[in-house]
Design an enzyme around this catalytic site. Structure first.
Site, mmCIF file in Angstrom:
data_model
loop_
_atom_site.group_PDB
_atom_site.id
_atom_site.type_symbol
_atom_site.label_atom_id
_atom_site.label_comp_id
_atom_site.label_asym_id
_atom_site.label_seq_id
_atom_site.Cartn_x
_atom_site.Cartn_y
_atom_site.Cartn_z
ATOM 1 C CB CYS A 6 25.381 54.781 64.958
ATOM 2 S SG CYS A 6 23.804 55.440 64.385
ATOM 3 C CD GLU A 28 15.638 27.347 19.338
ATOM 4 O OE1 GLU A 28 14.643 27.518 20.067
ATOM 5 O OE2 GLU A 28 15.620 27.323 18.105
ATOM 6 C CB CYS A 36 20.236 54.622 60.636
ATOM 7 S SG CYS A 36 21.360 55.528 61.706
ATOM 8 C CG ASP A 86 12.267 30.542 33.543
ATOM 9 O OD1 ASP A 86 11.279 29.829 33.295
ATOM 10 O OD2 ASP A 86 12.838 30.574 34.645
ATOM 11 C CB CYS A 135 25.297 56.085 61.189
ATOM 12 S SG CYS A 135 25.058 54.321 60.975
ATOM 13 C CE LYS A 190 12.510 24.315 28.894
ATOM 14 N NZ LYS A 190 11.686 25.089 29.812
#
Ligand code: IVH
Length: 674
Positions: free
Chosen positions: A414, A116, A429, A120, A435, A118
């Site tokens: 820019c 299976e 920006c 976390d 830009c 593991k």
């Protein structure tokens, strides 16, 4: 009374069944709306007969008051940990030890292992007495854990009452509570936007969520659970193998990991490891390896334990997803929407299966909260295909003389001003169309159907033209010539000609489309239309002060300031002038107050899903013509949500907020009576 009780029991049974179909089998039988109806009916009965509410009712998950402190729980059967194997050879040694003790042939390849993932997350113990969840506990030190019943009850995947029959009268189930990747990412994104602390990884997120004194906080966290074994049982009996025990747990309503299998010998284990390694990134939850358990429970007993780990199981770990390295620099990148993102340049480090030399710091607030400086030693995390990120600084390893990193005042691409709006965590920006980093996205928006509507100028072509620097601003679109287009890859004479015709046709437009096409932040179609009606002329919009802009329906102070700063940038004004010089035009009109006095004035509508006989645009025009307002998102200020087929979250939200919902027929009669 008897019939009320009957209905109550029947509702509980039905809801439990549908919970099982939905959470455990991932195979819902009924639409969400029907489930909600059952739940609401149950709630209504319980409201009327509070004496009939039981602890295991599906309504009793949330809402408990905070507890003062965690109680302790003694684990009658200790909660053990697992030995780890990192290399293949360590796994082969494990297998040899197991087969030696069982007096089997190591190479026979016949010993069965249950394999299976593991998971976390955080280990939990769930105690069911007569099928009812009576206690949930953390692992703690393996002998003594903490009582987290109040929190575990809020997890939808944990049944408050088992279903089916034949479960032992006292059954302790063990498993892992985890936060799925999507929920983890979404949670952190929200926390970042609000400038709040983020979770370091899904495991900490799960463990932290379970250790809340206030269960209402836990209830808000997207937690899930898979059962992976049993602890103490009293009475009843269980099957002879681990894999069958898990099947049995599933039949009683517990969720088990769908990726499990039974394999033969060490070669079977290795094949499973390889398969899960390949799947790891695409799984919806985090795993840090796989676990092999001798499948036969008699053999397990024969093998027994050493100190804190069983001899019959081992965790085979994947390469680490977190490593240490040092920061060599911090740079700022500009994204397609203008977001300015700090990025750490790193001493290259092998993590999560690749060499990483850059990691995101998300935004300036996050950078400052973590206080990442050049020269620092940091933890880097790379989970699957998620962008590597800096988790945190190892404070004790900071060299002398480092300085905090500052947000640049000007865009590194820019040179336009970098600004933060209000309390938003993201800096942007303000260069917009000007830009280069934002160019392709702005242009795609500019030509889109509800904007300038240039047919034949698709995303691919725009990207191509931006890459070869042929288009820098929208004005350049109107400077394209047929011959150069025809010479492009995948373009013929005919399509070049069609495109030129479409571009020409788009020169004649409307002020509202033009304003929308400019891509001013927060100025959607509705706002663009309101601006066009209110001011009538572009120059009037461009020179309007914020105090005049807020007079326009739909425009608040934030939108007004966005509009002001857009027209305040000289290069934006230059692009607009160039477009007009190239023949983009519309009919200007006299300023006009929007129909604030129609019969639907003051009413706000949201449209969602596909209406049977009209498009959403048509519906919108009709509502607006009568003075009603149409917006994109549902809030408590919404008067009606008009829904069609495949209506989604907006309809759900309306129901949650108690906003009136109507279908097309309902809308029509409303329009008629108005
Ligand atoms: S079995 C005696 N199965 O790993 C066997 N554990 O290091 C004990 N874990 O605390 C656990 N996935 O939280 C088992 N499929 C799985 C698991 C698993 C994750 C965790 C568990 C335990 C730790 C052991």
């Amino acid at each position: 009374m008897a019939s009320v009780k009957e209905e109550l029991e029947s509702l509980k049974e039905q809801i439990r069944h549908h919970n099982y179909q939905y959470h455990v089998l991932d195979d819902p039988e009924i639409p969400d709306a029907e489930y909600d109806r059952l739940m609401r009916r149950l709630q209504a009965i319980e409201r009327e007969h509070p004496d009939l509410i039981t602890d295991d009712s599906p309504t009793q998950r949330v809402g408990d008051a905070p507890i003062a402190a965690f109680g302790t729980v003694q684990h009658q059967v200790p909660m053990l940990s697992l030995d780890n194997a990192f290399a293949e050879e360590e796994l082969r040694e494990f297998h040899r030890r197991v087969t030696d003790r069982l007096e089997l042939e190591a190479d026979a390849g016949t010993l069965e292992y249950a394999a299976e993932p593991k998971l976390d997350g955080a280990a939990v113990s769930l105690l069911y007495e007569e099928g009812r969840l009576v206690r949930a506990a953390t692992r703690g030190d393996g002998t003594t854990g903490e009582d987290i019943t109040h929190n575990v009850r809020t997890i939808d995947a944990v049944p408050l009452k088992l279903i089916g029959s034949g479960y032992p009268p006292s059954l302790e189930v063990r498993g892992e509570v985890f936060m799925p990747k999507a929920g983890f990412e979404a949670y952190n994104e929200q926390a970042r936007a609000k400038g709040e602390k983020t979770f370091v990884n899904p495991r900490n997120a799960a463990a932290g969520s379970l250790r809340q004194l206030d269960p209402r906080l836990t209830a808000e966290r997207p937690l899930d659970m898979y059962a992976y074994s049993v602890g103490k049982i009293d009475g009843g009996d269980l099957p002879a193998t681990h894999s069958e025990v898990l099947d049995r747990l599933q039949s009683w309503g517990l969720k088990v990991c769908p990726e499990r299998g039974v394999v033969a010998g060490v070669e079977g284990c290795l094949a499973f490891y390889k398969e899960m390694g390949a799947k790891r990134d695409s799984l919806p939850y985090e795993i840090d390896g796989v676990v092999y358990k001798v499948n036969d429970l008699v053999q397990q007993r024969e093998l027994g334990f050493v100190s804190r780990a069983p001899r019959w199981a081992i965790a085979h770990k994947f390469p680490a997803q977190e490593e240490l390295t040092t920061v060599e620099g911090v740079e700022f990148q500009v994204g397609r929407t203008g977001a300015v993102t700090p990025v750490a340049r790193l001493k290259p480090v092998f993590v999560g299966g690749v060499t990483v030399s850059n990691a995101t710091l998300h935004n300036i607030d996050e950078l400052h909260r973590k206080d990442v400086r050049v020269g620092d030693t940091v933890t880097i995390r790379r989970a699957g295909d998620v962008i590597p990120e800096v988790v945190g600084v190892i404070a004790s390893r900071r060299p002398k003389g480092t300085k905090p990193v500052q947000l640049p005042k000007r865009c590194p691409v820019c040179g336009s001003t970098v600004a933060r709006e209000g309390d938003e965590a993201v800096a942007r920006c303000t260069g917009g169309l000007y830009c280069a980093a934002q160019r392709a996205e702005s242009l795609k928006h500019f030509v889109s159907r509800k904007a300038m509507d240039i047919e034949g100028l698709g995303s691919k072509l725009i990207e191509q033209l931006v890459t070869i620097d042929r288009i820098k601003t929208p004005a350049d679109i109107f400077r394209l010539e047929k011959e150069e287009l025809a010479a492009l890859e995948r373009m013929g004479d005919k399509s070049a000609e069609n495109l030129i015709t479409a571009i020409d046709a788009s020169r004649s437009t409307t002020l509202e489309r033009f304003l929308y096409a400019l891509g001013i932040r927060e100025v959607g179609e509705a706002t663009a239309a309101a601006l066009a009606t209110h001011f009538g002329k572009l120059d009037a919009v461009m020179s309007a002060a914020e105090s005049e802009l807020v007079d326009v329906p739909d425009v608040g102070p934030i939108v007004a300031s966005r509009i002001r700063s857009f027209f305040g940038e000289e290069h934006n004004r230059e692009v607009i002038q160039a477009l007009r010089d190239l023949g983009v035009h519309w009919e200007e009109s006299e300023p006009q107050q929007s129909p604030a006095d129609g019969p639907l004035a003051g009413k706000t509508f949201v449209l969602t899903g596909t209406l049977p006989n009209m498009t959403r645009d048509e519906a919108k025009k009709k509502i607006q013509a009568l003075g009603g307002k149409v917006t994109g998102s549902v809030s408590k200020n919404t008067t009606y949500v008009v829904f069609g087929e495949k209506a989604g979250s907006k309809l759900t939200k309306a129901q949650q907020l108690g906003v009136e919902t109507i279908d097309e027929a309902g809308l029509n009669s409303l329009l008629k009576s108005s």
